[in-house]
Enzyme design. Structure first.
Site, PDB file in Angstrom:
ATOM      1  CG  ASN A   1      42.847  33.100  38.585  1.00 17.57           C
ATOM      2  OD1 ASN A   1      43.970  33.316  39.037  1.00 17.57           O
ATOM      3  ND2 ASN A   1      42.422  33.613  37.440  1.00 17.57           N
ATOM      4  CD1 TRP A   2      43.255  32.281  45.400  1.00 18.33           C
ATOM      5  CD2 TRP A   2      45.188  32.539  46.521  1.00 18.33           C
ATOM      6  NE1 TRP A   2      43.208  31.480  46.517  1.00 18.33           N
ATOM      7  CE2 TRP A   2      44.377  31.618  47.220  1.00 18.33           C
ATOM      8  CE3 TRP A   2      46.451  32.846  47.030  1.00 18.33           C
ATOM      9  CZ2 TRP A   2      44.791  31.009  48.406  1.00 18.33           C
ATOM     10  CZ3 TRP A   2      46.869  32.238  48.206  1.00 18.33           C
ATOM     11  CH2 TRP A   2      46.042  31.335  48.886  1.00 18.33           C
ATOM     12  CE  LYS A   3      40.986  36.783  38.110  1.00 18.08           C
ATOM     13  NZ  LYS A   3      40.021  37.569  37.363  1.00 18.08           N
TER      14      LYS A   3
ATOM     15  CG  HIS B   1      42.933  34.467  33.167  1.00 20.28           C
ATOM     16  ND1 HIS B   1      42.599  35.792  33.054  1.00 20.28           N
ATOM     17  CD2 HIS B   1      42.018  33.907  33.998  1.00 20.28           C
ATOM     18  CE1 HIS B   1      41.529  36.025  33.798  1.00 20.28           C
ATOM     19  NE2 HIS B   1      41.157  34.912  34.376  1.00 20.28           N
TER      20      HIS B   1
ATOM     21  CD  GLU C   1      42.239  38.933  34.890  1.00 19.09           C
ATOM     22  OE1 GLU C   1      43.112  38.413  35.608  1.00 19.09           O
ATOM     23  OE2 GLU C   1      41.038  39.032  35.241  1.00 19.09           O
TER      24      GLU C   1
ATOM     25  CD  GLU D   1      37.965  32.283  33.483  1.00 21.39           C
ATOM     26  OE1 GLU D   1      37.584  32.136  34.645  1.00 21.39           O
ATOM     27  OE2 GLU D   1      38.993  32.898  33.178  1.00 21.39           O
TER      28      GLU D   1
ATOM     29  N   GLY E   1      34.960  39.375  36.754  1.00 24.32           N
ATOM     30  CA  GLY E   1      35.135  40.473  37.703  1.00 24.32           C
ATOM     31  C   GLY E   1      34.088  41.565  37.580  1.00 24.32           C
TER      32      GLY E   1
ATOM     33  CB  SER F   1      30.648  37.085  38.071  1.00 23.37           C
ATOM     34  OG  SER F   1      31.398  38.242  37.717  1.00 23.37           O
TER      35      SER F   1
ATOM     36  N   GLY G   1      37.536  33.686  40.506  1.00 24.23           N
ATOM     37  CA  GLY G   1      38.443  34.746  40.926  1.00 24.23           C
ATOM     38  C   GLY G   1      38.012  35.323  42.266  1.00 24.23           C
ATOM     39  N   GLY G   2      37.265  36.420  42.225  1.00 23.56           N
ATOM     40  CA  GLY G   2      36.897  37.177  43.421  1.00 23.56           C
ATOM     41  C   GLY G   2      36.397  36.327  44.583  1.00 23.56           C
TER      42      GLY G   2
HETATM   43  P1  PGA Z   1      35.909  36.365  38.706  1.00 24.34           P
HETATM   44  O1  PGA Z   1      37.217  35.894  37.877  1.00 24.34           O
HETATM   45  O2  PGA Z   1      35.363  35.128  39.364  1.00 24.34           O
HETATM   46  O3  PGA Z   1      36.399  37.380  39.673  1.00 24.34           O
HETATM   47  O4  PGA Z   1      34.945  36.906  37.686  1.00 24.34           O
HETATM   48  C1  PGA Z   1      37.229  34.692  37.174  1.00 24.34           C
HETATM   49  C2  PGA Z   1      38.562  34.523  36.479  1.00 24.34           C
HETATM   50  O5  PGA Z   1      39.085  35.500  35.932  1.00 24.34           O
HETATM   51  O6  PGA Z   1      39.133  33.407  36.469  1.00 24.34           O
END
Ligand code: PGA
Length: 253
Positions: free
Chosen positions: A9-11, A97, A99, A169, A175, A215, A236-237
């Site tokens: 997930n590049w966001k 998601h 967010e 999640e 994050g 994470s 994500g990251g």
């Molecule tokens: P993260 O994000 O791996 O940076 O914690 C995961 C996500 O939001 O899908």
């Protein structure tokens, strides 16, 4: 075996050129995926076609959108519909998601509409659920995630829901560098599967991949993915660093 999935997930990260390079670097590792293993890249809308053309020659590599709108079409400036994604041969879409739930006010009811539009357009939803920290601290995370599933997914017939992908999640782990322990992940994944089994039966529940997100890193993916009910990760990251995401793909069961 149930599908095992490493989803990036590049966001809202990477320029177009950085994204192309990241994909090239990951694909040049030439990781051969088994028939039950998938790598999916959820990229910003403007990068969908580029990503699709990067992965389309590769076995079991796919592109995903990070969202779609909850209406079919119309006067919604700046939005993208599920039908538009389908017309670009995009086969997966992240839905709900945390967010987007938080910053865009997405409700369980809206997400039910998005899930329906995905299915109408032959798109597999990667449906996200997960509790905030105060709910985890109160110990009511199971009820919280069960309501998310019920209100957004349980109107679906069995032959639709069996094709969905769920990502659990916990918001407190996204994050933050804090990861759920393998015990916490396995416990709630097993619970989610039992809630689905209660509604649709064991056979359907056993088909649905449940990914862990929050994470996931190169150094913890293998342990998390080794849990019986953890079928990969939404990352994500660490998906923005080629060497890390390569390790995460390799950690799939
Ligand atoms: P993260 O994000 O791996 O940076 O914690 C995961 C996500 O939001 O899908």
């Amino acid at each position: 075996m149930r599908k095992q999935i490493a989803a990036a997930n590049w966001k809202m990260n990477c320029t177009f050129q950085q994204g192309e390079k990241l994909l090239d670097d990951i694909l040049s590792a030439e990781i051969e995926l088994a028939s039950h293993q998938l790598a999916i890249f959820a990229v910003p809308y403007p990068y969908l076609l580029m990503t699709r053309s990067e992965v389309e020659e590769e076995q079991n590599y796919y592109v995903a959108a990070q969202n779609c709108h909850d209406k079919k079409f119309g006067a919604y400036t700046g939005e993208v519909s599920a039908a538009m994604l389908h017309s670009m041969n995009v086969n997966y879409c992240v839905i709900g998601h945390s967010e987007r739930r938080e910053y865009n006010g997405e409700t369980n009811a809206m997400l039910a509409d998005k899930v329906n539009l995905c299915f109408e357009n032959f798109i597999t939803p990667l449906f996200c659920c997960g509790e905030p920290l105060n709910i985890r601290e109160a110990g009511t995370q199971n009820d919280y995630v069960a309501v998310q599933l019920k209100e957004s997914l349980f109107h679906l017939p069995a032959d639709k829901i069996k094709n969905i992908v769920i990502a659990y999640e916990p918001i407190w782990a996204i994050g933050t560098g804090k990861t759920a322990s393998t015990e916490q992940a396995q416990e709630i994944h097993q619970y989610l599967r039992s809630v689905i089994a209660g509604q649709y039966g064991e056979a359907v529940a056993n088909e649905i991949p449940i990914l862990y997100g929050g994470s996931v890193k190169a150094n913890n993916a293998k342990e998390l993915f080794s849990c019986a009910d953890v079928d990969g990760g939404l990352v994500g990251g660490a998906s923005l660093v080629a060497a890390d995401f390569i390790e995460i793909i390799k950690a799939l069961k």
